[in-house]
Design a protein around this motif. Structure first.
Motif, mmCIF file in Angstrom:
data_model
loop_
_atom_site.group_PDB
_atom_site.id
_atom_site.type_symbol
_atom_site.label_atom_id
_atom_site.label_comp_id
_atom_site.label_asym_id
_atom_site.label_seq_id
_atom_site.Cartn_x
_atom_site.Cartn_y
_atom_site.Cartn_z
ATOM 1 N N MET A 108 46.214 -16.196 43.411
ATOM 2 C CA MET A 108 45.952 -17.029 42.187
ATOM 3 C C MET A 108 46.897 -18.255 41.864
ATOM 4 O O MET A 108 46.898 -18.815 41.154
ATOM 5 C CB MET A 108 46.135 -16.164 40.888
ATOM 6 N N TYR A 160 50.369 -19.017 38.024
ATOM 7 C CA TYR A 160 49.538 -17.943 37.455
ATOM 8 C C TYR A 160 50.515 -16.660 37.478
ATOM 9 O O TYR A 160 50.765 -15.923 36.525
ATOM 10 C CB TYR A 160 48.437 -17.706 37.973
ATOM 11 N N MET A 182 44.108 -8.808 35.572
ATOM 12 C CA MET A 182 43.198 -9.131 36.638
ATOM 13 C C MET A 182 41.658 -8.518 36.284
ATOM 14 O O MET A 182 40.608 -8.791 36.885
ATOM 15 C CB MET A 182 43.439 -8.443 38.166
ATOM 16 N N SER A 183 41.742 -7.341 35.282
ATOM 17 C CA SER A 183 40.326 -6.932 35.032
ATOM 18 C C SER A 183 39.387 -7.684 34.148
ATOM 19 O O SER A 183 38.060 -7.615 34.322
ATOM 20 C CB SER A 183 40.733 -5.670 34.216
ATOM 21 N N GLY A 184 40.172 -8.792 33.207
ATOM 22 C CA GLY A 184 39.092 -9.553 32.809
ATOM 23 C C GLY A 184 38.340 -10.352 33.696
ATOM 24 O O GLY A 184 36.942 -10.290 33.643
ATOM 25 N N PRO A 185 38.767 -11.223 34.502
ATOM 26 C CA PRO A 185 37.793 -11.992 35.460
ATOM 27 C C PRO A 185 36.995 -11.082 36.514
ATOM 28 O O PRO A 185 35.769 -11.395 36.731
ATOM 29 C CB PRO A 185 38.903 -12.766 36.413
ATOM 30 N N MET A 186 37.544 -9.694 36.802
ATOM 31 C CA MET A 186 36.724 -9.017 37.501
ATOM 32 C C MET A 186 35.546 -8.581 36.682
ATOM 33 O O MET A 186 34.577 -8.322 37.229
ATOM 34 C CB MET A 186 37.802 -7.703 38.181
ATOM 35 N N LEU A 215 33.990 -9.858 34.271
ATOM 36 C CA LEU A 215 33.095 -10.867 34.213
ATOM 37 C C LEU A 215 32.384 -10.994 35.622
ATOM 38 O O LEU A 215 31.089 -11.170 35.473
ATOM 39 C CB LEU A 215 33.841 -12.228 33.834
ATOM 40 N N ALA A 216 33.031 -11.160 36.517
ATOM 41 C CA ALA A 216 32.372 -11.466 37.901
ATOM 42 C C ALA A 216 31.287 -9.959 37.944
ATOM 43 O O ALA A 216 30.140 -10.358 38.529
ATOM 44 C CB ALA A 216 33.315 -11.118 39.091
ATOM 45 N N HIS A 275 28.446 -10.638 35.747
ATOM 46 C CA HIS A 275 27.297 -11.594 36.446
ATOM 47 C C HIS A 275 26.493 -11.088 37.729
ATOM 48 O O HIS A 275 25.335 -11.514 37.971
ATOM 49 C CB HIS A 275 28.276 -12.940 36.694
ATOM 50 N N ASP A 320 29.130 -11.852 28.564
ATOM 51 C CA ASP A 320 30.473 -12.125 28.889
ATOM 52 C C ASP A 320 31.367 -11.445 27.941
ATOM 53 O O ASP A 320 32.479 -10.781 28.085
ATOM 54 C CB ASP A 320 31.010 -13.871 28.924
ATOM 55 N N LEU A 373 33.683 -7.676 28.520
ATOM 56 C CA LEU A 373 35.186 -7.607 27.916
ATOM 57 C C LEU A 373 35.407 -6.408 27.418
ATOM 58 O O LEU A 373 36.254 -5.520 27.286
ATOM 59 C CB LEU A 373 35.672 -8.720 27.362
#
Lengths: 332, 430
Positions: B35, B39, B367-371, B373-374, B377, B395, B399
């Protein structure tokens, strides 16, 4: 007279509504406490879960209530009560029972119930989103206006409020009869008094634990649904309920079902009275007051945004002056 | 909580700690390369601030068995104090007549409290007790209504004339220390009421006080600008604008690391001192500790206040770093339950374990936020391909899944690793 009717609508009716909801929640907390000996923090979320199940069922069958002349949500209540009870028993079997069998301290069970709170909240929000939804899916809320002779302002009652009062009275009477007259109810009281002695005298304690969760789950569903009927279903309902129902249970004396009812109404009325704008009642007296007293427009004790302070201060006051509660609860 | 461990006489290599910390370093380096440095340093500073909070909770829960469910409130108090002391002075406010009026109202509050206390003592003059109670309640009610209406008037004028009262423009660390003291003061009041009773009551009371602190900070627009938020907040080190993101954050990180090192050293000494043994004796067997003549409630009070002070300081450091004071940004999930998971996963009562848990859980959390979301999706894409399913706003709901996971994690740790990954080591003196 208009002012008195206003007082009736905004304090007596509103206070009874919140009081009934808190009372039914507090009964559940107090029963779980007296049988399992820990403060069950996930109770308010169980209320939300019950209301959420009713919402789902109502969305599935929006017209089921029409033949009976009741709101669909009320017709769906028994099914949701069964489902919530099953969920409560399941949560107990999966999460609490292993911890109990390990013989952990009660405070660890409290933390576990906080974990359950988060799980239920996450699940409910995952499926329902975060907005508010009305439980009247395809119908209109009926509002009754009772004209009082000689007064312009009517007494206002809504359909869900009347159902709420009826259900509260019926369930409290039923609980009383169950606890005092039936064998199972007596066994339950015996277990709350002394679990070891109850087990030694042949009472099936597992059955009693299950029964406790069923009663608590059903009452939680009733309270949560009727509250959501009166306003709207919100996923963060539990947030506004947790502190008041614990305050109610402690005020009434933990482990004391009727104390919980009294505590629920006490907290409910205290909240309503605290946010009521008293200057409305004093306004007719304005002309007869001496001139040096200036009547402010807002004489509420606390603003609505600080409503949560009221149950907290009741709680603190009880813990300081009478930790056993008004009706001499059990353990401290 | 403690099973006897037979430690051999010669020191052994702490394999478990080495492996776990080695793994943690690998994870942090992984984030660093994946990252980017800016970050990763931000993440480490926040993890360090959380580590201070977690050390506060490990004292309360691990050392003494008191559970605090209102960390959020102490964090918010610390954050408010850091904000109030460090932001620039609002000259409009100080040059008007408002400070005098506000001071007058504060004096009136003190006078009203003194009056009520005085009235509550009139039974010593021969007034019956019942009459005294009634008169006290009546006087208290009237004094409260009068004072609160004055306060509403002044705060309303402050909001309409000068926006809010501004800060004091002092160095940041003053705010951090005062934040710790404020949190400790609130902790003292709560502890004084609840610590003699069952542990459950402390949980309820701390939950309640946290929400009240948040409600107060959120609705006092004259003090905190409420929902309008205050930003930017000064840093105790040069800001990113002067020396660049990575350097500024690295400097901030070194400040927090020094703080942790000092706290860690002091806690280590305290834990192995007679005081620490006394605290553990009270936790593990209250009755025998009382029989040994230990003052149980006073020790409990000490430790609760001490933990709250650390939470206040940690919250102040966290808020200063975030750079914005937003009372609504303090959430039970982020600031109470996350800290709880750090402590019970790392090892309650073990400072090293708590540090480990704080960094590990914070890395997973951030890291769990972006994960999440991914993953959402990905699921939505699969659903769209196979069932022609069009989900709405996934989204925000993805969360929410993190709330569920944190709850499940708490339950799993309690069930399968009740003493944490690096359990408390109880020394035996044969």
């Amino acid at each position: 007279m208009n002012e008195l009717i206003y007082f009736f609508n905004y304090v007596v009716v509103a206070g009874s509504v919140t009081g009934s909801i808190y009372a039914m929640g507090a009964i559940g907390v107090t029963l779980i406490y007296s049988i399992l000996r820990f403060a069950h923090f996930a109770h308010a979320d169980m209320m939300t879960l019950g209301a959420f199940l009713v919402l789902l069922l109502t969305l599935l069958f929006p017209h089921a209530g029409e033949p009976l002349g009741l709101p669909t949500a009320v017709v769906m209540l028994p099914i949701a009560m069964v489902l919530t009870s099953l969920a409560a028993v399941g949560i107990d079997r999966v999460f609490y029972q292993p911890l109990r069998n390990h013989g952990v301290k009660p405070i660890v069970l409290v933390i576990a119930s906080l974990g359950v709170t988060l799980m239920l909240q996450g699940l409910i929000r995952l499926f329902s989103g975060t907005g508010a939804q009305s439980l009247y899916v395809d119908a209109r809320k009926e509002i009754f206006r009772l004209e009082v002779p000689g007064v312009t302002r009517p007494i206002i009652l809504t359909e869900p409020q009347i159902i709420l009062f009826v259900v509260t009275i019926a369930s409290v009477i039923a609980l009383h009869l169950f606890l005092t007259r039936s064998r199972l109810g007596k066994a339950m009281r015996a277990m709350s008094d002394n679990p070891d002695l109850a087990r030694a005298s042949g009472i099936n304690t597992r059955l009693i634990v299950t029964l406790t969760w069923v009663i608590a789950g059903s009452l939680a569903t009733l309270a949560g649904t009727l509250l959501s009927l009166d306003v709207a279903f919100k996923p963060d309902l539990s947030f506004f309920l947790l502190l008041p129902i614990f305050a109610a249970a402690i005020v009434g004396g933990v482990g004391h079902p009727f104390g919980a009812v009294a505590g629920g109404f006490l907290v409910g009325f205290a909240e309503t009275l605290a946010v009521f704008n008293w200057s409305v009642l004093l306004r007719p007296l304005r002309d007869s007051l001496p001139s040096w007293i200036e009547l402010p427009n807002n004489l509420a004790l606390v603003g609505t945004e600080y409503k949560i302070v009221v149950p907290f201060f009741i709680l603190i006051a009880v813990l300081i002056w009478r930790p056993t509660g008004l009706f001499k609860g059990k353990v401290i | 909580m403690t099973t006897p461990q037979h430690s051999s006489s010669r020191p052994t290599v702490p394999t478990r700690e080495l492996v776990l910390f080695g793994g943690l370093i690998v994870v942090v380096l992984g984030v660093f390369f994946a990252m980017g440095g800016a970050y990763a340093t931000r993440m480490l500073v926040e993890a360090a601030c959380y580590a201070i909070l977690a050390l506060g909770l490990t004292i309360q829960w691990g050392y003494a068995g008191q559970f605090n469910a209102g960390i959020m409130g102490f964090v918010a108090l610390g954050g408010f104090s850091a904000t109030f002391f460090s932001i620039p002075v609002n000259h409009d406010f100080w040059s008007s007549d408002l400070p005098g009026r506000l001071g007058g109202v504060l004096l009136a509050i003190v006078a009203a409290i003194a009056l009520v206390v005085a009235v509550s003592r009139i039974d010593r003059l021969g007034v019956p007790k019942l009459a005294r109670t009634l008169i006290t309640i009546l006087v208290g009610l009237i004094a409260y209504l009068v004072v609160i209406s004055w306060l509403r008037e002044v705060t309303g004028d402050i909001e309409s004339q000068v926006d809010f009262i501004g800060g004091l423009g002092l160095p940041v660390w003053v705010g951090w220390i005062v934040g710790g003291l404020l949190a400790g003061g609130v902790g003292y009041l709560i502890g004084h009421i609840c610590l003699g009773l069952r542990a459950d009551y402390l949980v309820i009371a701390t939950l309640g006080i946290a929400e009240i602190i948040k409600a107060f900070l959120k609705n006092s627009d004259w003090l905190t600008r409420g929902t309008a938020t205050i930003s930017p907040l000064p840093w105790p080190v040069p800001s990113p604008g002067e020396v660049g993101f990575i350097t500024a954050r690295a400097l901030y990180l070194s400040v927090t690391v020094v703080m942790i090192a000092v706290i860690f050293f002091l806690l280590h000494r305290a834990y192995h001192a007679p005081w620490g043994r006394m605290i553990r004796a009270i936790r593990d067997n209250e009755v025998s500790a009382a029989a040994m003549g230990k003052s149980i409630n006073r020790r409990r009070q000490e430790i609760f206040v001490f933990g709250c002070v650390l939470m206040g300081i940690g919250g102040a450091a966290l808020t200063s770093f975030t750079g914005i004071f937003d009372a609504q940004g303090y959430l039970p999930l982020n600031h109470t339950f996350l800290v709880l998971v750090m402590v019970i996963l790392g090892g309650p009562g073990n400072n090293l374990g708590t540090l480990f848990g704080a960094v590990l859980v914070y890395v997973i959390w951030i890291m769990s936020g972006p994960m999440a979301l991914a993953l959402a999706h990905f699921v939505a894409e699969l659903g769209g391909m196979w069932f022609d399913w069009q989900p709405g706003n996934m989204d925000s709901q993805a969360l929410q899944a993190r709330v569920f996971v944190i709850g499940l994690l708490i339950l799993m740790v309690l069930r399968f690793a009740p003493r944490g990954l690096i359990p408390e080591k109880v020394a035996h003196h044969d």
